[in-house]
Design a protein around this motif. Structure first.
Motif, short mmCIF file in Angstrom:
data_model
loop_
_atom_site.label_atom_id
_atom_site.label_comp_id
_atom_site.label_asym_id
_atom_site.label_seq_id
_atom_site.Cartn_x
_atom_site.Cartn_y
_atom_site.Cartn_z
N VAL A 1 -9.87 -3.96 7.76
CA VAL A 1 -11.28 -4.00 8.16
C VAL A 1 -12.03 -5.04 7.36
O VAL A 1 -12.87 -5.79 7.90
N SER A 2 -11.76 -5.15 6.07
CA SER A 2 -12.43 -6.13 5.22
C SER A 2 -12.17 -7.55 5.70
O SER A 2 -13.10 -8.37 5.75
N THR B 1 -11.45 5.72 -7.73
CA THR B 1 -10.09 5.31 -7.42
C THR B 1 -9.11 6.17 -8.20
O THR B 1 -9.48 6.83 -9.16
N HIS C 1 -16.93 2.09 -0.26
CA HIS C 1 -15.98 2.85 -1.06
C HIS C 1 -16.63 4.15 -1.52
O HIS C 1 -17.85 4.24 -1.67
N ARG D 1 -8.55 -0.08 5.15
CA ARG D 1 -9.76 -0.70 4.58
C ARG D 1 -9.57 -2.20 4.40
O ARG D 1 -10.49 -2.99 4.65
N ASP D 2 -8.38 -2.63 3.96
CA ASP D 2 -8.14 -4.06 3.76
C ASP D 2 -8.14 -4.83 5.08
O ASP D 2 -8.61 -5.97 5.15
N THR E 1 -5.26 4.86 3.92
CA THR E 1 -6.71 4.58 3.85
C THR E 1 -6.97 3.21 3.26
O THR E 1 -7.79 2.44 3.78
N SER E 2 -6.32 2.86 2.16
CA SER E 2 -6.55 1.56 1.53
C SER E 2 -6.05 0.42 2.41
O SER E 2 -6.66 -0.65 2.45
N ALA F 1 -16.84 -0.69 9.03
CA ALA F 1 -16.75 -1.00 7.60
C ALA F 1 -17.55 0.06 6.85
O ALA F 1 -18.75 0.23 7.09
N THR F 2 -16.89 0.78 5.97
CA THR F 2 -17.55 1.84 5.21
C THR F 2 -17.49 1.52 3.74
O THR F 2 -16.57 0.86 3.27
N GLN G 1 -17.18 2.95 -8.05
CA GLN G 1 -16.12 3.13 -7.05
C GLN G 1 -15.05 4.07 -7.60
O GLN G 1 -14.51 3.86 -8.68
N HIS H 1 0.80 -1.22 0.00
CA HIS H 1 0.00 0.00 0.00
C HIS H 1 0.83 1.28 0.00
O HIS H 1 0.33 2.32 -0.42
#
Length: 618
Positions: free
Chosen positions: A124-125, A579, A281, A121-122, A117-118, A278-279, A577, A108
């Motif tokens: 949390v996923s 990006t 994108h 997010r991973d 941020t990414s 979890a939010t 999404q 990342h």
């Protein structure tokens, strides 16, 4: 002189890099500061371009800078002079779109469109999919322990430009000021060092991912999310083993195994059982109207797009300014008023069968320059070398994304069989640049598909597992999802090409066949795993689609009305999404990326020296 070297060393490229350094206000050698360089930049930049072209450019020494860490110990930076930073920045601009697609999905840091941020997010996923344990560790004394020789070999394997190799080598192998001391590893503080560090750690990423671990790496800071403490210990063993090959070691004082229930910190974020939440994108605002009610019709009335049933019942009414395209499945009528509105406002209408094949697309086009583009397109399609070049790039991009999807969806219990498929696909991907014909490139793509789909089928719940890609008709729910999604994507690819002034029927990779949009199939290849396969896997693994969403039809399986609703909603969220970094210097939704790739393909058609490359996974 290599084309990459030429592109990176022009006066235009150096000037752009210099402006970026000025904007960033980077720390530099106090003896040759940004301010002092600015006074003579108009003379200095052309001289640098001439020296680089002639092979006489000489890199200067590093300036050593010590910055205290949080614990009070010094972080030693080795800063190039402004001249050398300009050259490195210009190189980085050209190297990033070539190197980034080869980096792993676990990395990342130092990548366009990715970052803290990414990474968060991973993590949390993985937590939301039920994994509760975490290994946290890092690499001790990271940048100084990187082998410069190894970093250069990794870069050379991707770039294949001897002049770039020589220039990068000269920029790395320098001494510190007047001390005569060399720099250990790669210089932390030099613009090229981050991308080289990611290349060096890519095999470690792949080792963990191939064994079914959910790795999230930010530079040398590693987090592995797993099902149990035993899995965390196994991940740690693999990390230590791989670092040993690189003559590196873990930071033992920062190595911990913990759970989300206990809580931990990563990249300044505190993680717990439900925090951070979890939010979704970030998504764009484009709106697509899907109409699948058989016998219905679409009308324009008083500034509204209106859908009515065959019994004149109003099913939907929406302001026409909120609709960007209409997709009609099966027996759906579209009035002349809708077609006129679409033409006047630059909107698209796609007509598809209930079974999932595109019948046609209505899209407004600009015919003034279209003829020249078509002539150039036919010329490119008739040129075996150019067709092969493009075909190889498309296949490479598709295989890279298929591998990423398998890695991101991996699980420890089936890691061995998935790993075998991934390794086979990597071997095939390495063979693609050596293909002697488009048919040979297609053969490699087909061989990879025979590895990919069975592996993909093992990653869904047992009741949804599949071993083959089946079409016309799809034999099970996952294949019905894939077929339906590919139909949606085909329609979008056709309109993207038409908007770019290209003819969708004239392909480079897919042979021309009656009623087949061959170039659209070429364009969408890399988007299949990036969008449709990703959406299908997510819906099946989370239980959003089950056997209740499938219905038998003519010896096969189709999605039910509710199944189509669930799938199209998820598909839309994915396409909207937002990006950045997937195309260097470009940001927007994945739908905009599809259109952007069509525009870049049109440029490749017009300009034989322009390099078309696939997207990076984001």
């Amino acid at each position: 002189m290599g084309s990459l070297f030429r592109s990176a060393t022009t006066l235009e490229a150096l000037t752009k890099a210099w402006l970026e350094i000025q904007r960033a206000g980077e720390v530099g050698d106090p003896r040759v500061s940004i301010q002092r360089f600015a006074e003579k930049a108009e003379d200095e930049l052309p001289q640098m371009a001439e020296q680089l072209s002639a092979g006489t450019y000489q890199a200067s020494v590093f300036h050593e800078l010590r910055i205290p860490k949080r614990d009070g110990s010094p972080r030693v930076l080795h800063i190039p002079t402004v001249r050398d930073r300009i050259v490195e920045r210009a190189l980085l601009e050209q190297l990033t779109p070539l190197v980034d697609p080869w980096l792993s999905p676990a990395a990342h840091a130092y990548r366009p469109g990715r970052g803290v941020t990414s990474a968060v997010r991973d993590v949390v996923s993985a937590r939301e999919e039920g994994q509760r344990w975490v290994l946290r560790t890092d690499v001790d004394d990271f940048f100084p322990s990187i082998s410069r020789g190894l970093a250069l070999r990794r870069l050379s394997a991707v770039v294949a430009d001897d002049q770039v190799d020589d220039l990068v080598s000269s920029l790395l192998w320098r001494r510190v000021g007047s001390t005569g001391r060399g720099v250990h590893g790669v210089p932390q503080g030099a613009p090229l060092s981050p991308i080289l560090s990611n290349l060096v750690l890519t095999p470690l990423d792949e080792r963990l991912l191939d064994h079914g671990f959910r790795l999230v790496r930010y530079a040398d800071d590693l987090t592995v999310v797993a099902d149990s403490p035993a899995d965390c210990h196994e991940a740690l063993r693999l990390i230590e083993q791989e670092l040993g090959v690189l003559n590196m070691r873990i930071g033992a004082d920062k190595t911990q195994i913990m759970s989300f229930e206990d809580g931990f910190s990563f990249l300044g974020e505190d993680f717990g059982p439900s925090h951070p939440p979890a939010t979704a994108h970030e998504v764009g605002s484009a709106s697509v109207l899907y109409v699948a009610r058989q016998g219905s019709r679409v009308r324009i009335l008083a500034g509204q797009v209106k859908v009515e049933s065959k019994d004149d019942e109003e099913l939907l009414r929406i302001p026409h300014g909120h609709v960007d395209r209409i997709v009609a499945f099966g027996s759906v009528g579209v009035t002349a008023g809708v077609r006129r509105w679409a033409s006047d406002h630059g909107k698209e209408v796609v007509f598809a069968s209930r079974r999932g094949s595109v019948h046609g697309v209505y899209v407004p086009t600009d015919g003034r320059r279209r003829l020249l583009r078509l002539r150039a397109q036919f010329s490119a399609a008739d040129d075996p070398e150019r067709s092969l070049e493009f075909a190889c790039r498309v296949v490479e991009a598709k295989l890279a994304k298929q591998i990423v999807l398998l890695q991101r969806s991996g699980r420890r219990e089936i890691a061995e069989s998935t790993r075998d498929s991934i390794q086979a696909m990597r071997r095939l991907a390495r063979m693609v640049p050596e293909a002697k014909s488009v048919d040979e490139a297609m053969g490699l793509e087909g061989a990879a598909a025979r590895e990919y789909f069975p592996a993909l089928g093992r990653l869904v719940p047992d009741e949804m597992a599949f071993s083959l890609r089946s079409r016309r008709p799809p034999r099970d729910l996952p294949n019905a999802c894939l077929s339906f999604g590919y139909t949606l994507l085909t329609g979008e690819a056709v309109t993207a090409l038409l908007s770019a002034g290209l003819e969708p029927a004239v392909g480079m990779l897919h042979a021309e066949q009656e009623n087949r949009p061959s170039l659209a199939l070429d364009l969408m290849e890399e988007f299949r795993p990036l969008v449709v396969d990703q959406v299908t896997m997510s819906l099946l693994r989370r239980g959003s689609l089950t056997s209740t969403h499938a219905r038998p039809d003519g010896g096969g399986v189709l999605l039910t009305k509710e199944g189509r609703r669930v799938f199209t909603r998820a598909y839309e969220l994915r396409m909207q999404q937002v990006t950045s970094g997937a195309i260097v210097g470009f940001s927007g939704s994945l739908r905009r990326h599809l259109y952007r790739q069509a525009q870049l393909l049109a440029r490749w058609v017009r300009e034989p020296n322009h390099l078309w490359v696939g997207l990076s996974w984001r």
